[in-house]
Design a protein around this motif. Structure first.
Motif, PDB file in Angstrom:
ATOM      1  N   ASP A 160     -13.466 -20.910   8.193  1.00  0.00           N
ATOM      2  CA  ASP A 160     -13.287 -20.919   6.745  1.00  0.00           C
ATOM      3  C   ASP A 160     -12.978 -19.502   6.253  1.00  0.00           C
ATOM      4  O   ASP A 160     -13.699 -18.555   6.595  1.00  0.00           O
ATOM      5  CB  ASP A 160     -14.559 -21.432   6.071  1.00  0.00           C
ATOM      6  CG  ASP A 160     -14.411 -21.495   4.560  1.00  0.00           C
ATOM      7  OD1 ASP A 160     -14.754 -20.491   3.901  1.00  0.00           O
ATOM      8  OD2 ASP A 160     -13.928 -22.517   4.060  1.00  0.00           O
ATOM      9  N   PRO A 161     -11.915 -19.314   5.473  1.00  0.00           N
ATOM     10  CA  PRO A 161     -11.540 -17.962   5.036  1.00  0.00           C
ATOM     11  C   PRO A 161     -12.658 -17.203   4.339  1.00  0.00           C
ATOM     12  O   PRO A 161     -12.792 -15.985   4.520  1.00  0.00           O
ATOM     13  CB  PRO A 161     -10.356 -18.214   4.096  1.00  0.00           C
ATOM     14  CG  PRO A 161      -9.751 -19.489   4.585  1.00  0.00           C
ATOM     15  CD  PRO A 161     -10.911 -20.321   5.043  1.00  0.00           C
ATOM     16  N   GLU A 162     -13.479 -17.889   3.549  1.00  0.00           N
ATOM     17  CA  GLU A 162     -14.542 -17.172   2.844  1.00  0.00           C
ATOM     18  C   GLU A 162     -15.617 -16.683   3.809  1.00  0.00           C
ATOM     19  O   GLU A 162     -16.213 -15.621   3.602  1.00  0.00           O
ATOM     20  CB  GLU A 162     -15.131 -18.056   1.744  1.00  0.00           C
ATOM     21  CG  GLU A 162     -14.130 -18.342   0.624  1.00  0.00           C
ATOM     22  CD  GLU A 162     -14.779 -18.927  -0.617  1.00  0.00           C
ATOM     23  OE1 GLU A 162     -16.017 -18.766  -0.776  1.00  0.00           O
ATOM     24  OE2 GLU A 162     -14.058 -19.540  -1.430  1.00  0.00           O
ATOM     25  N   ASP A 163     -15.865 -17.438   4.868  1.00  0.00           N
ATOM     26  CA  ASP A 163     -16.800 -16.951   5.887  1.00  0.00           C
ATOM     27  C   ASP A 163     -16.211 -15.752   6.628  1.00  0.00           C
ATOM     28  O   ASP A 163     -16.918 -14.779   6.937  1.00  0.00           O
ATOM     29  CB  ASP A 163     -17.128 -18.067   6.883  1.00  0.00           C
ATOM     30  CG  ASP A 163     -18.104 -19.087   6.312  1.00  0.00           C
ATOM     31  OD1 ASP A 163     -18.697 -18.806   5.251  1.00  0.00           O
ATOM     32  OD2 ASP A 163     -18.264 -20.164   6.924  1.00  0.00           O
ATOM     33  N   VAL A 164     -14.925 -15.814   6.918  1.00  0.00           N
ATOM     34  CA  VAL A 164     -14.266 -14.685   7.586  1.00  0.00           C
ATOM     35  C   VAL A 164     -14.312 -13.447   6.692  1.00  0.00           C
ATOM     36  O   VAL A 164     -14.554 -12.326   7.156  1.00  0.00           O
ATOM     37  CB  VAL A 164     -12.813 -15.047   7.956  1.00  0.00           C
ATOM     38  CG1 VAL A 164     -12.076 -13.833   8.519  1.00  0.00           C
ATOM     39  CG2 VAL A 164     -12.784 -16.192   8.968  1.00  0.00           C
ATOM     40  N   PRO A 209     -21.776  -0.356   3.577  1.00  0.00           N
ATOM     41  CA  PRO A 209     -22.523   0.727   2.934  1.00  0.00           C
ATOM     42  C   PRO A 209     -22.340   0.665   1.419  1.00  0.00           C
ATOM     43  O   PRO A 209     -21.422   0.012   0.914  1.00  0.00           O
ATOM     44  CB  PRO A 209     -21.880   1.991   3.524  1.00  0.00           C
ATOM     45  CG  PRO A 209     -20.514   1.562   3.955  1.00  0.00           C
ATOM     46  CD  PRO A 209     -20.649   0.134   4.390  1.00  0.00           C
ATOM     47  N   GLU A 210     -23.197   1.344   0.708  1.00  0.00           N
ATOM     48  CA  GLU A 210     -23.132   1.317  -0.756  1.00  0.00           C
ATOM     49  C   GLU A 210     -22.091   2.321  -1.242  1.00  0.00           C
ATOM     50  O   GLU A 210     -22.394   3.461  -1.573  1.00  0.00           O
ATOM     51  CB  GLU A 210     -24.513   1.623  -1.339  1.00  0.00           C
ATOM     52  CG  GLU A 210     -25.551   0.566  -1.003  1.00  0.00           C
ATOM     53  CD  GLU A 210     -26.900   0.863  -1.626  1.00  0.00           C
ATOM     54  OE1 GLU A 210     -27.002   1.873  -2.361  1.00  0.00           O
ATOM     55  OE2 GLU A 210     -27.840   0.094  -1.390  1.00  0.00           O
ATOM     56  N   THR A 211     -20.856   1.856  -1.298  1.00  0.00           N
ATOM     57  CA  THR A 211     -19.752   2.723  -1.728  1.00  0.00           C
ATOM     58  C   THR A 211     -19.323   2.450  -3.162  1.00  0.00           C
ATOM     59  O   THR A 211     -18.559   3.231  -3.731  1.00  0.00           O
ATOM     60  CB  THR A 211     -18.530   2.527  -0.816  1.00  0.00           C
ATOM     61  OG1 THR A 211     -18.102   1.157  -0.901  1.00  0.00           O
ATOM     62  CG2 THR A 211     -18.864   2.867   0.626  1.00  0.00           C
ATOM     63  N   GLY A 212     -19.786   1.332  -3.741  1.00  0.00           N
ATOM     64  CA  GLY A 212     -19.354   0.982  -5.089  1.00  0.00           C
ATOM     65  C   GLY A 212     -17.935   0.455  -5.137  1.00  0.00           C
ATOM     66  O   GLY A 212     -17.305   0.447  -6.199  1.00  0.00           O
ATOM     67  N   ILE A 213     -17.414  -0.016  -3.996  1.00  0.00           N
ATOM     68  CA  ILE A 213     -16.035  -0.511  -3.914  1.00  0.00           C
ATOM     69  C   ILE A 213     -16.053  -1.946  -3.406  1.00  0.00           C
ATOM     70  O   ILE A 213     -16.783  -2.277  -2.465  1.00  0.00           O
ATOM     71  CB  ILE A 213     -15.189   0.355  -2.958  1.00  0.00           C
ATOM     72  CG1 ILE A 213     -15.201   1.817  -3.401  1.00  0.00           C
ATOM     73  CG2 ILE A 213     -13.749  -0.154  -2.886  1.00  0.00           C
ATOM     74  CD1 ILE A 213     -14.576   2.768  -2.387  1.00  0.00           C
ATOM     75  N   SER A 214     -15.258  -2.790  -4.017  1.00  0.00           N
ATOM     76  CA  SER A 214     -15.080  -4.157  -3.527  1.00  0.00           C
ATOM     77  C   SER A 214     -13.599  -4.511  -3.573  1.00  0.00           C
ATOM     78  O   SER A 214     -12.825  -3.921  -4.330  1.00  0.00           O
ATOM     79  CB  SER A 214     -15.887  -5.158  -4.363  1.00  0.00           C
ATOM     80  OG  SER A 214     -15.426  -5.181  -5.702  1.00  0.00           O
ATOM     81  N   PRO A 219      -8.561 -16.623  -1.083  1.00  0.00           N
ATOM     82  CA  PRO A 219      -9.281 -17.035   0.127  1.00  0.00           C
ATOM     83  C   PRO A 219      -8.379 -17.726   1.152  1.00  0.00           C
ATOM     84  O   PRO A 219      -8.415 -18.949   1.323  1.00  0.00           O
ATOM     85  CB  PRO A 219     -10.349 -17.984  -0.423  1.00  0.00           C
ATOM     86  CG  PRO A 219      -9.741 -18.553  -1.661  1.00  0.00           C
ATOM     87  CD  PRO A 219      -8.896 -17.459  -2.249  1.00  0.00           C
ATOM     88  N   THR A 220      -7.551 -16.936   1.828  1.00  0.00           N
ATOM     89  CA  THR A 220      -6.745 -17.428   2.946  1.00  0.00           C
ATOM     90  C   THR A 220      -6.976 -16.515   4.137  1.00  0.00           C
ATOM     91  O   THR A 220      -7.331 -15.336   3.979  1.00  0.00           O
ATOM     92  CB  THR A 220      -5.240 -17.445   2.621  1.00  0.00           C
ATOM     93  OG1 THR A 220      -4.749 -16.095   2.591  1.00  0.00           O
ATOM     94  CG2 THR A 220      -4.965 -18.118   1.276  1.00  0.00           C
ATOM     95  N   PRO A 240     -13.674 -13.548  -2.594  1.00  0.00           N
ATOM     96  CA  PRO A 240     -12.554 -14.428  -2.945  1.00  0.00           C
ATOM     97  C   PRO A 240     -12.211 -14.321  -4.428  1.00  0.00           C
ATOM     98  O   PRO A 240     -13.077 -14.107  -5.279  1.00  0.00           O
ATOM     99  CB  PRO A 240     -13.090 -15.819  -2.601  1.00  0.00           C
ATOM    100  CG  PRO A 240     -14.581 -15.693  -2.723  1.00  0.00           C
ATOM    101  CD  PRO A 240     -14.915 -14.292  -2.313  1.00  0.00           C
ATOM    102  N   GLY A 241     -10.932 -14.450  -4.731  1.00  0.00           N
ATOM    103  CA  GLY A 241     -10.478 -14.407  -6.117  1.00  0.00           C
ATOM    104  C   GLY A 241      -9.080 -14.977  -6.230  1.00  0.00           C
ATOM    105  O   GLY A 241      -8.428 -15.279  -5.222  1.00  0.00           O
TER     106      GLY A 241
END
Length: 704
Positions: A160-164, A209-214, A219-220, A240-241
């Motif tokens: 599943d893409p979201e698990d990956v 790590p806590e970088t403050g970046i996402s 989700p593919t 996912p978005g």
């Protein structure tokens, strides 16, 4: 402020061994098969030393009383005081003296090597050797750490893409720092491996790590694969978005585009962030003179000193405020672009591609028939001297299957991940990389086996016999064989050996032996680590060696003309003997003959048979202008000296460092200066007027 040493522990406490013999101390990396010899004058017996006495992590440490430590080559030596402040960098033709005090010396050897000295000392270097001299014998501590890096754990994920994406979010846990020094390969740990299963399972402690970046992507699997190296390098979580974005905790957002633009933008952000980290890190642990900083500083409005102490998220925002066109001309040529099938079967390759910091593309390629694969070889035969091919006397039909020709990129090397057979790219498989992780340590000689199973091909055997083991500073064990039976060849393939160079007839269903064919798929195990199968259509047998336990090798896709095979085989032997990895060696060698396009690498193309002087293999290009000679250097990164490492060409006045991937700055010099420089690089490949020659064996004046 003095930067603190990066977090992290030693790679493998069993990897490093110290071997004493007379006045010599050999430091041996048993996993990576690397060795460095120190000469100790008037040394006492060694005793264990505390690893905690070193500023940086070490695997093993000893103490010895000596008055002089002599190095067999000139390498960069960084001298720090007891507070960690870098006092000097010592290189070729340098002479430095240090008064009474406590010092830490970092020696840029094939392994990370450190020396602790309490008291005054001097360092002197000429063109080929270095000496660390104390006024009188005193106790010194010597510590070493392998550059080998193992994954800390294995993550199980579904298809599943979201698990990956959740699994990829944990890749950043392997970073040993989130400072700009993460651009050094030794401070980027190996991501956890992935295996496919019925449910997602991430071991405790593996988180970004806590970088403050996402990073937000649709989700593919394709989106997840492409963004994996960037997420790892940024220490970012992947979520996912509906669209692709980078977000930071301060509210900054950067669009990553859609469609084809998505892959291009992810690649751009990765390269720009990495490159500007390389420049910014000169304000930290290693305040060196970097060519790329000189080149870029006047074109960007960035305060690198201030940026060094900013958070990863703030640095990213500042970096992306610079138009990519301003930095693009100075970004080093990337080591690897990998074309990855969006099938779930590609999931387990991701950690190994990310460890290489590869650019990942999803396929944009043309499929080629098996007949098309033969075309170049046939044309080469018609243009060649016509001395026959290496096809067996009773050849089987050309194997059928799907061939694919990935789109060419501007990276130095290309790989393909998928079930098809690639043309113009290496064939990467997770099995090969797992074989490498399972490789057992050895402190013995580099073992090379040469098999010639056809007397008509003895020319190549004679040529490579003069090459392998010709480096006096490294211990080699070269074993020749000829006209082997099936049982004899079986024994060779099942015996542990670092490298096999096979010369003879090969068919998809086996190696041609004196009493018939031996199919590697029928063997219980393979002891060969790396190989060159220089015969017709050796791809299937090469893949069988990988499946049986080998790490990487070079094979052929079609019939190869004997004269061309001799040229390719002997050129590869010289490059591999000089420390070029498999994939880089083939990239250089295949330009020497039209049939070079019929050769590809299978397995781990970053595998090296021997260590290289200076850490990074170099190809020199020489040409003449009206008033001078121009020397270009092309640097090929290795698994131990990955992208982000440094090289220091000792040309002209002063010492300027360069990033170690791709074409290095063009140097102009006289013929005398050029010849003096090349004398320091005996056996190195030089391209002159489209012909590959070797330093120490060529008179350049004859070409101009």
């Amino acid at each position: 402020m003095i930067p603190s040493a990066p977090r992290g522990q030693s790679a493998d406490s069993a990897a490093i061994r110290f071997e004493r013999g007379g006045g010599t101390l050999d430091v041996v990396d048993t996993v990576e098969r690397r060795r460095y010899s120190l000469s100790l004058m008037a040394a006492t017996a060694s005793s264990p030393a505390r690893a905690s006495s070193f500023r940086f992590p070490v695997d093993e440490a000893i103490a010895v009383e000596t008055g002089t430590i002599s190095l067999p080559s000139v390498i960069a030596v960084y001298v720090r005081d007891d507070d960690g402040r870098m006092l000097a960098e010592v290189g070729q033709f340098a002479e430095e003296s240090f008064s009474d005090g406590s010092y830490s010396l970092e020696l840029c050897a094939p392994m990370k090597l450190y020396v602790r000295i309490d008291g005054p000392f001097e360092i002197e270097a000429d063109a080929s050797r270095m000496t660390i001299a104390l006024p009188e014998p005193a106790r010194v501590a010597i510590g070493a750490r392998s550059k080998h890096d193992r994954p800390a754990a294995t993550i199980t994920t579904t298809d599943d893409p979201e698990d990956v994406m959740a699994a990829i979010s944990a890749f950043g846990s392997a970073l040993k720092t989130t400072s700009p020094e993460r651009s050094y390969p030794t401070l980027r740990g190996h991501p956890p491996t992935l295996e496919r299963g019925s449910e997602l399972s991430i071991p405790e402690g593996l988180s970004a790590p806590e970088t403050g970046i996402s990073i937000e992507v649709p989700p593919t699997l394709g989106h997840a694969y492409v963004v994996a190296p960037l997420a790892y390098y940024l220490g970012a979580g992947v979520e996912p978005g509906d669209d692709a974005w980078i977000h930071t905790e301060s509210g900054f957002s950067h669009p990553l585009g859609s469609g084809d633009a998505f892959e291009r933008e992810v690649e751009r952000v990765l390269k720009q962030t990495f490159f500007l980290d390389c420049v910014t890190r000169t304000e930290g642990l290693y305040p060196i003179d970097l060519h790329e900083r000189r080149a870029i500083e006047e074109h960007v409005d960035l305060d690198f000193a201030a940026l060094y102490d900013r958070s990863p998220a703030d640095r990213l925002e500042a970096y992306l405020s610079v138009p990519y066109s301003d930095v693009e001309p100075h970004v080093p040529e990337w080591k690897l672009t990998s074309h990855v099938s969006t099938s779930p079967s590609s999931i387990e390759m991701l950690p190994f591609l990310v460890d290489d910091l590869a650019v990942i593309h999803t396929p944009d390629s043309g499929f080629v028939s098996s007949t098309g694969v033969e075309t170049t070889a046939v044309e080469g035969f018609l243009r060649g001297p016509g001395d026959g091919t290496r096809e067996a006397a009773t050849a089987t039909a050309t194997p059928t299957g799907s061939y694919v020709e990935p789109t060419t990129t501007d990276s130095l090397e290309q790989s393909w991940v998928g079930s098809e057979t690639p043309m113009g790219a290496s064939k990467a498989t997770p099995q090969a990389y797992h074989n490498r992780l399972a490789r057992e340590g050895s402190s013995g000689d580099v073992s090379i086996t040469v098999v010639c199973n056809d007397p008509e091909m003895i020319e190549e055997r004679d040529l490579v016999d003069d090459v392998y083991g010709s480096r006096e500073e490294l211990p080699f064990e070269v074993t020749p064989h000829h006209d082997l039976t099936r049982e004899e060849l079986r024994a060779v393939l099942e015996t542990d050996v670092d490298f096999l160079h096979y010369i003879g007839h090969i068919e998809p269903d086996g190696f041609e032996c004196a009493d018939g064919r031996l199919d590697a798929r029928e063997l219980d195990s393979i002891g060969v680590d790396a190989f060159l199968l220089n015969g017709c259509r050796s791809y299937d047998q090469g893949m069988a060696l990988i499946d049986g336990g080998a790490i990487g090798g070079i094979v052929t896709l079609a019939d190869v003309v004997n004269a061309g095979a001799v040229e390719i085989g002997s050129t590869l032997a010289r490059l591999l003997n000089n420390g070029f990895p498999l994939r880089a060696a083939l990239e250089v060698a295949k330009g020497e003959n039209v049939i070079g396009e019929q050769y590809i690498v299978v397995g781990d193309g970053g595998m090296s048979v021997t260590q290289v002087d200076g850490g990074t293999p170099l190809l020199f290009d020489v040409r003449k202008t009206d008033n001078a000679f121009c020397l270009d250097m092309t640097a090929y990164t290795t698994s131990l000296e990955g992208i982000g490492s440094l090289i220091r060409p000792c040309i002209g006045e002063g010492v300027v460092h360069h990033l170690n991937s791709g074409t290095i700055h063009e140097f102009e010099m006289s013929l005398k200066e050029l010849e003096e420089f090349l004398q320091q690089t005996t056996g190195a490949p030089i391209r002159v007027k489209d012909k590959l020659v070797w330093s120490g064996e060529v008179d350049l004046s004859a070409y101009f």
